[in-house]
Each structure stands twice: as C-alpha cells, then as structure tokens.
Design a protein around this motif. Structure first.
Motif, PDB file in Angstrom:
ATOM      1  N   UNK A   1      65.088  36.991  63.971  1.00  0.00           N
ATOM      2  CA  UNK A   1      65.317  36.355  62.669  1.00  0.00           C
ATOM      3  C   UNK A   1      64.302  35.252  62.418  1.00  0.00           C
ATOM      4  N   UNK A   2      64.058  34.423  63.439  1.00  0.00           N
ATOM      5  CA  UNK A   2      63.123  33.306  63.277  1.00  0.00           C
ATOM      6  C   UNK A   2      61.694  33.686  63.651  1.00  0.00           C
ATOM      7  N   UNK A   3      61.518  34.926  64.182  1.00  0.00           N
ATOM      8  CA  UNK A   3      60.193  35.370  64.640  1.00  0.00           C
ATOM      9  C   UNK A   3      59.590  34.340  65.582  1.00  0.00           C
ATOM     10  N   UNK A   4      60.373  33.968  66.586  1.00  0.00           N
ATOM     11  CA  UNK A   4      59.949  32.916  67.495  1.00  0.00           C
ATOM     12  C   UNK A   4      60.401  33.236  68.915  1.00  0.00           C
ATOM     13  N   UNK A   5      59.819  32.524  69.872  1.00  0.00           N
ATOM     14  CA  UNK A   5      60.164  32.721  71.285  1.00  0.00           C
ATOM     15  C   UNK A   5      60.039  31.399  72.026  1.00  0.00           C
ATOM     16  N   UNK A   6      60.882  31.227  73.032  1.00  0.00           N
ATOM     17  CA  UNK A   6      60.813  30.064  73.912  1.00  0.00           C
ATOM     18  C   UNK A   6      60.608  30.559  75.334  1.00  0.00           C
ATOM     19  N   UNK A   7      59.614  29.995  76.014  1.00  0.00           N
ATOM     20  CA  UNK A   7      59.256  30.432  77.359  1.00  0.00           C
ATOM     21  C   UNK A   7      59.408  29.261  78.327  1.00  0.00           C
ATOM     22  N   UNK A   8      60.314  29.409  79.279  1.00  0.00           N
ATOM     23  CA  UNK A   8      60.562  28.370  80.286  1.00  0.00           C
ATOM     24  C   UNK A   8      59.973  28.830  81.616  1.00  0.00           C
TER      25      UNK A   8
END
Length: 371
Positions: A122-129
C-alpha cells in the motif's frame, strides 16, 4: 545511536563445514533442490530479490516477463501455490535475508549478513533491519552463541532433526523480533560476487585504505581510499574488510562499519541496475545467482512482488542497522535500538510512518507514511 570506538573485532571463527568436504555429521545438501530468487540490496536476497523489486522502472513488469525471465522465476521459486489473501501485491510481508560466507574456497556457511525486511504494497515502502554478525544471541530454547553461527549449526543438524536450516532460522528470528516471518532467502558470497559482476560493477566511495591477505582461503583485499568502480570480488572485499595484516597496516573496521558498507553497496547496486535499464539489470541479477541462492518464495509470489514493488523508490527503503557494544567475543546490542527496530517493522506492516535513526539525521522528508 551510533557506535563510538568499537575497535577491531577478532578473526572469524570457522564453521563446521570446511573446504569442499562437509564436516562430520553435516548434511550433504545435494538431494535437496535449491530454489532461487530476486533482490533490493541488503534487502530482498541481499542482492537479489531486492534488486528485482526495487529496480524495475515504468513498464518494467510487462517488459521484464517479456524478457523471458518468466522461465527464470519459475526455476527460482517453489512450485507451491500462494495461499489466498497472502499475495504480495495485497498483503504486507516479511522476509529474513541471510548472506553466508560460503565461497568455493572456504565451504563455510556463517551468516555474515542478517536482515529482517518488512514491505508494504500500500505504501510502496520497505524497512530493513540488520544485526551485527557477532551479536550475542541468548533466548529461551537456544544455546547462547554468536548469531552468525546458528545457520551452519542448523545445517549440521538437519539430518538428525528433520527440520531445514532455513525454517529453523525463520522460526528463531521470528521469536526474536516478535513477529511472523513469511519467507527466508539465503544468498552466499559467491552469489553476491556474481550479481555485482552481472551488473558490470558498482561505484562506491571507499572510506579508507584496506589491506588484508589470508592464503588459507585465498583472501586478498587491497583497496585504496576514494571513489572506486568495484567488480564483484572487490565489492565483497569492501563489505567484508575487518582488519589488516599488511605492512604498512591499514585501519581496522568493526561490524558496524561493515553494515554501513553493505548498505552503500546495495544502494549502488540499485543505481547500477537502473543505469543498465531496470528490466535488463534485474534480469541479469536473477540469472547470475544460479545455485548460490535458496528461497521458499513461491513462483507466483515472486511475480506478485515484482508487480507490487516495480516502481518502489529507494528513498522508501529504510535501513535500520542495530548497533551495540563490543565485549569479546560478542557484540551486545543496544536495547533501545532493538526495541525501535521491532516497532519499525511492525509499523511498516501496519502502513504507519516509519522513522529510523538515519531519517532523524536527514530530516522529516526521509520518512514515509501510509496515512
């Protein structure tokens, strides 16, 4: 919080699998079909599923399939159907990404890159930890050890337990981050080198002179400070460099320096893939991986991910390297950073604004929100 002076870290320990011969009791993974996939840098496949997802430009999905990579995808993923409602273009997903130190010269499988990725269509985003490889991992049900030693240990126990090492890692890291991890992808160092070479190298700013040689495994790192165009072998040297044994000696690095360099190379890979043409670059990256990657992504899900994220901006990929304090032989994570990372992953899945420590330095424009 950024680490202060952590000093140089000790030499790596060797896993139980040396050279071309598996260690005693270690499984021979020949009967098990390897599955392959894509990248986004330090991201989906540490350079595989991430590149596909983050790199393809406008019209890329149709052109990509037209480029005959449909067949490559079918060979890369499992042939299981995607469960209804679990499609990547409908549902936020999580993935564990492991980069192992396997190369033909070593035969070892320590997971030197450990990342958990949350992505939201939906947000066209990613978080990488990401976690330091020497992280002290202590949790109920697991013997305290460096976190990078668990994957090779699970590999050695596969025959006895009947459980795949990949599934064991997915379960363990899911408990650690308090969230369900949908998929796991493992890419080894050889695959990393091949991807960089397939994209004709990457441009990075080498932050210091680096020199280290080890005849035992063929390591020969010799990089000069400054803007450089690196091939696959040099790019791997850049992200692996820890200490020097040359004359004159070059300044040492720690796990946190390595994590920062991994991010830099992954961003450079995205830029390089785009410069080659998103479709062509993604195709080259996938085709270069071969047997150097294992994933439990379904064929259909890989296509869903491409459809969902083909136009994602690298500005919407947020990296959160967790730092800590070095007290031999471990890195003790900073609890506040770990809790912030856990929350960021959950916020990503929920479509909420994700704020990372780097975002705070860059300003509010670096955040994304699903509101």
């Amino acid at each position: 919080m950024s680490p202060s002076d952590h000093g140089s870290l000790p030499p790596r320990q060797h896993s139980q699998r040396k050279g071309s011969e598996p260690a005693k009791g270690a499984p021979v993974r020949q009967g098990k079909k390897k599955k392959k996939a894509g990248p986004v840098k330090r991201f989906f496949r540490v350079v595989l599923i991430l590149i596909v997802i983050l790199v393809i430009g406008a019209g890329g999905y149709a052109a990509y399939l037209a480029y005959n990579v449909n067949q490559t995808i079918n060979q890369a993923g499992t042939d299981k159907p995607v469960a209804a409602g679990q499609e990547a273009n409908v549902k936020p997903l999580t993935m564990l990404l492991l980069g192992t130190d396997y190369r033909p010269e070593t035969g070892t499988h320590l997971s030197d890159v450990i990342m958990v990725i949350a992505m939201n269509p939906k947000t066209k985003s990613a978080t990488v930890v990401s976690l330091p490889r020497d992280t002290r991992f202590s949790m109920d049900g697991y013997k305290t050890n460096k976190i990078n030693a668990f994957y090779p240990n699970f590999l050695a126990a596969e025959k006895k337990t009947g459980n795949s090492a990949e599934e064991e890692m997915k379960t363990m890291m899911g408990k650690f981050f308090d969230l369900d991890i949908d998929y796991v992808t493992v890419l080894n160092f050889q695959g990393f080198r091949d991807v960089v070479d397939a994209l004709k190298g990457v441009d990075v700013n080498v932050d210091k002179d680096m020199c280290y040689r080890d005849k035992a495994d063929g390591t020969d790192i010799n990089l000069k400070k400054g803007q450089q165009h690196l091939d696959g072998k040099q790019a791997l040297d850049f992200v692996r460099y820890r200490k020097s044994n040359c004359s004159p000696r070059t300044d040492a690095s720690d796990d946190f320096d390595r994590n920062r360099r991994q991010n830099e190379v992954l961003h450079a890979l995205i830029d390089q893939a785009k410069s080659l043409n998103g479709v062509l670059g993604a195709g080259k990256a996938i085709e270069s991986v071969g047997d150097n990657m294992t994933t439990d992504l379904e064929q259909g899900q890989i296509k869903n991910m491409i459809a969902a994220y083909w136009n994602i901006s690298k500005e919407n990929v947020h990296f959160m390297p967790i730092t800590g304090d070095w007290k031999s032989p471990y890195v003790y994570l900073h609890d506040d950073e770990l809790e912030a990372a856990k929350q960021a992953l959950k916020d990503e899945l929920a479509g909420k604004t994700v704020q990372t420590s780097q975002d705070a330095q860059d300003g509010p424009s670096a955040t994304h929100s699903g509101n």
